[in-house]
Each structure stands twice: as structure tokens, then as C-alpha cells.
Design an enzyme around this catalytic site. Structure first.
Site, short mmCIF file in Angstrom:
data_model
loop_
_atom_site.label_atom_id
_atom_site.label_comp_id
_atom_site.label_asym_id
_atom_site.label_seq_id
_atom_site.Cartn_x
_atom_site.Cartn_y
_atom_site.Cartn_z
N GLY A 102 3.70 -2.40 -4.41
CA GLY A 102 4.23 -1.39 -3.51
C GLY A 102 3.78 -1.47 -2.07
N ASP A 103 2.73 -2.25 -1.79
CA ASP A 103 2.26 -2.43 -0.41
C ASP A 103 1.70 -3.85 -0.28
OD1 ASP A 103 1.61 -1.93 2.22
OD2 ASP A 103 -0.20 -0.80 1.78
N LEU A 104 2.50 -4.82 -0.71
CA LEU A 104 1.99 -6.18 -0.94
C LEU A 104 2.08 -7.03 0.33
CD1 LEU A 104 0.70 -7.69 -3.28
CD2 LEU A 104 2.95 -8.64 -3.83
N TRP A 105 1.46 -6.57 1.40
CA TRP A 105 1.33 -7.43 2.57
C TRP A 105 0.12 -8.34 2.38
CZ3 TRP A 105 -2.21 -7.16 6.93
CH2 TRP A 105 -3.22 -6.22 6.77
N ASN B 8 -3.51 -7.33 1.59
CA ASN B 8 -3.86 -6.79 0.28
C ASN B 8 -3.91 -7.84 -0.80
OD1 ASN B 8 -4.19 -4.21 1.25
ND2 ASN B 8 -2.11 -3.55 0.79
#
Length: 281
Positions: free
Chosen positions: A186-189, A192
Site C-alpha cells: 500500500g505504500d511500496l516506494w 520502504n
């Protein structure tokens, strides 16, 4: 009570040393050395219990899909989240291949619904995780895009809001073939992804049942080491639906809107460019 005292109480072990690593999004970051020889990573804040609870729930939930990709949660109590310390390693082609395969396997473990059974957060901003059996396009429009268009409206301006509303209105035709819910980070930049000597480990999730293309689009948004190898390994393991590359801007709209909400006008042009590309394919 000090970080060392709170940490010792949470883990039931004395703390030899605590090193401050800085702060961000309203919490402080620390490395602690324990009397039993372990090193741990600590997030701490007096008023972020909901954020830490969501992160801990997300890590455990992702671990139920593929435990190789996430660290175990050592403690998650009021005002503190504790994870093992993950020493860095240089990104390698072999680790990228393994990560692409493992991410595909994680996504293949489908939850029952889009959303999640806990209140969500991304950085210090709340996310509406209200579960839904689908379809995904409307869930994405109403739970991810619309709330952040409202939140960022002053920066987007009237024309920008209208452009984003056009995407929302056409979401069903833009979203591609139907997909079942996937366990996504969900926030896989790239920040991370922790590259370690045992492979890639994921941190700081905004985990929920979502569309698997969302995680891949986020990897591409700010660039990730060996991205081509990650994607190739993913496709070998679980091929993506035709036309997925043309849908990348659609999936990037939510994280870009989050950045507008957090950081302001510096992300406005990129967000509106993604919206235009999403509309034109």
C-alpha cells in the site's frame, strides 16, 4: 519514562544503549541495543498509538501471506513500535529476482475483501479502510482518490479538482480487467524496501486488500533498484493483465495526492500529469 525504560518494560529485557536516529511524521526513531545481544528499531511518540497499531496489524497481516517479506513485530504498545534491526546490504540482481517472485506470491494470497479490518494510516494521514467485496475501481475512487482530492483541493485548484473528478467519474473504464483483492503493502516506494543480506524486507506498510498493480506502480513512482528485474520475476511468477503499464498513472494518483496533502504544491504538476495520462491511456 525514557525510551530505554519503556522499551525494557515492553520486551522484558534491559536496554544497554539507545541511539537517536532522527524524527519524521510526528514520531522519533531509535536504534537500541539489548542486554541479550539483540539490536532493535524503535518508533516512539506519545500520541501515535493508532498509527503504530495500524502498522503492526499490517505487518502481521502481510506476514500471514508471505512471512519472508516482513519483519516480525516485537512489540506494539501505546506510543511505541519495535522491530528487529535490519542491517543494510547492497541491492543485488539476485535479491531483486527473489523479491519480484515473493511479491507475486504475496499478492496471490487473496483476502476476502478490498480494504482492511483496522483503521488505516499513510504517514500521519488517515486512510478509510472500510472493507468491500468490490468492485475495486469504485472502492479505490471513494476510499482513496476522493478523500485526498478533498484534502488537497486548495493546492490542486478548481481546474485540478475537476480533472481528478473526471478520473473518478471514468474509473470503471480506466481500471482494466477485474482483479480479486490482493494483499498489498500500500505504500511500496523504494524507501520502504530494506535490502538486507537475506533479501528485501518491507517496512512502513499501509497494508490492505487492494489491486496488485498499485504496489508495482508505487515501486515505479520514485524508482527502485533493479526495477526491471523485479517486474520480470513478478511476471514470470504471476503474469499481469494486458495493458497494465498504461494503468500505472492511475495507480500512482493516490500516492501523489498524499504527497500533495503532506508537502504541498511541489507535487501538483506531477499529480495532474498523471491524471491526464490516466485519462488518455
Amino acid at each position: 519514562m525514557s525510551i530505554a525504560d519503556r522499551l525494557g518494560d515492553s520486551l522484558g529485557v534491559s536496554v544497554r544503549a539507545v541511539t537517536d536516529l532522527g524524527s519524521g511524521h510526528g514520531w522519533t526513531l531509535h536504534r537500541a541495543e539489548l542486554a541479550d545481544g539483540r539490536a532493535v528499531f524503535v518508533k516512539a511518540a506519545a500520541d501515535r498509538a493508532g498509527v503504530f497499531a495500524a502498522e503492526a496489524a499490517g505487518l502481521r497481516w502481510l506476514g500471514a501471506g508471505n512471512s519472508a517479506l516482513v519483519p516480525p513485530v516485537l512489540a506494539a504498545c501505546e506510543g511505541m513500535l519495535v522491530l528487529p534491526w535490519l542491517p543494510d546490504a547492497a541491492p543485488s540482481p539476485a535479491a531483486a529476482d527473489r523479491f519480484g517472485r515473493d511479491l507475486a506470491l504475496l499478492h496471490a494470497d487473496s483476502p476476502e475483501a478490498f480494504g482492511a479490518p483496522w483503521p488505516g494510516w499513510i504517514a500521519e494521514l488517515p486512510l478509510d479502510n472500510t472493507p468491500s467485496e468490490g468492485p475495486w475501481p469504485r472502492w479505490y475512487a471513494e476510499r482513496r482518490l476522493r478523500p485526498f482530492v478533498v484534502r488537497a483541493a486548495d493546492v490542486l485548484g478548481v481546474d485540478g479538482v475537476r480533472l481528478l473528478e473526471r478520473v473518478i467519474d471514468r474509473i470503471d473504464e480506466l481500471a482494466g480487467p477485474p482483479e480479486p483483492p490482493a494483499r498489498i503493502h500500500g505504500d511500496l516506494w523504494s524507501g520502504n524496501l530494506r535490502w538486507t543480506d537475506v533479501g528485501v524486507v518491507l517496512i512502513d506498510p499501509a497494508a490492505h486488500g487492494g489491486h496488485r498493480e498499485t504496489d508495482l506502480a508505487m515501486l515505479a513512482l520514485f524508482g527502485a533498484p533493479h526495477l526491471d528485474r523485479i517486474l520480470a520475476a513478478y511476471e514470470r511468477t504471476r503474469p499481469l493483465a494486458a495493458g497494465w503499464r498504461s494503468r500505472v498513472p492511475l495507480h500512482q494518483l493516490h500516492p501523489l495526492l498524499v504527497h500533495v496533502a503532506l508537502f504541498g504544491a511541489g507535487y501538483r504538476a506531477q499529480t495532474l500529469a498523471a491524471a491526464r495520462t490516466a485519462l488518455t491511456g
